[in-house]
Design a protein around this motif. Structure first.
Motif, mmCIF file in Angstrom:
data_model
loop_
_atom_site.group_PDB
_atom_site.id
_atom_site.type_symbol
_atom_site.label_atom_id
_atom_site.label_comp_id
_atom_site.label_asym_id
_atom_site.label_seq_id
_atom_site.Cartn_x
_atom_site.Cartn_y
_atom_site.Cartn_z
ATOM 1 N N GLN A 16 0.832 -1.203 0.000
ATOM 2 C CA GLN A 16 0.000 0.000 0.000
ATOM 3 C C GLN A 16 0.872 1.262 0.000
ATOM 4 N N GLY A 17 1.928 1.262 0.791
ATOM 5 C CA GLY A 17 2.830 2.408 0.824
ATOM 6 C C GLY A 17 3.499 2.645 -0.519
ATOM 7 N N ARG A 18 3.922 1.576 -1.164
ATOM 8 C CA ARG A 18 4.545 1.696 -2.487
ATOM 9 C C ARG A 18 3.541 2.197 -3.520
ATOM 10 N N SER A 19 2.323 1.718 -3.406
ATOM 11 C CA SER A 19 1.283 2.153 -4.332
ATOM 12 C C SER A 19 1.037 3.657 -4.203
ATOM 13 N N TRP A 20 0.923 4.129 -2.979
ATOM 14 C CA TRP A 20 0.722 5.571 -2.751
ATOM 15 C C TRP A 20 1.918 6.363 -3.248
ATOM 16 N N ALA A 21 3.115 5.881 -2.989
ATOM 17 C CA ALA A 21 4.320 6.591 -3.432
ATOM 18 C C ALA A 21 4.346 6.694 -4.962
ATOM 19 N N THR A 29 12.495 3.312 -2.057
ATOM 20 C CA THR A 29 13.264 2.075 -2.173
ATOM 21 C C THR A 29 12.782 1.151 -1.077
ATOM 22 N N GLY A 30 13.154 -0.090 -1.161
ATOM 23 C CA GLY A 30 12.796 -1.046 -0.116
ATOM 24 C C GLY A 30 13.991 -1.355 0.767
#
Length: 76
Positions: A16-21, A29-30
């Motif tokens: 979800q965080g990556r999607s928003w970003a 980055t992870g």
């Protein structure tokens, strides 16, 4: 060592965080990217132990992602 004056990036591992970003066009980055960055800056000697620690702590990381991160860190 890598130049530390890199643009800021968020460290995100959850979908979800990556999607928003992505939607907000924020650089991110992870955990593996952070480990590679630390190795490239000379802040850690080897990436493998840090990656293994992430994985043993419950990090859901594919073998393919681990191999790519190790290659980016100059390890095999």
């Amino acid at each position: 060592p890598r130049d530390r004056a890199q643009p800021f990036r968020f460290a995100l591992d959850d979908r979800q965080g990556r999607s928003w970003a992505r939607q907000l066009k924020l650089p991110f980055t992870g955990s593996l990217g952070v480990v590679v960055f630390l190795k490239q800056c000379g802040l850690i000697q080897t990436a493998r132990p840090a990656i293994e620690k992430i994985r043993s702590g419950g990090g859901d990381i594919s073998e393919m992602a681990i191999k790519a991160a190790l290659a980016a860190a100059g390890e095999s």
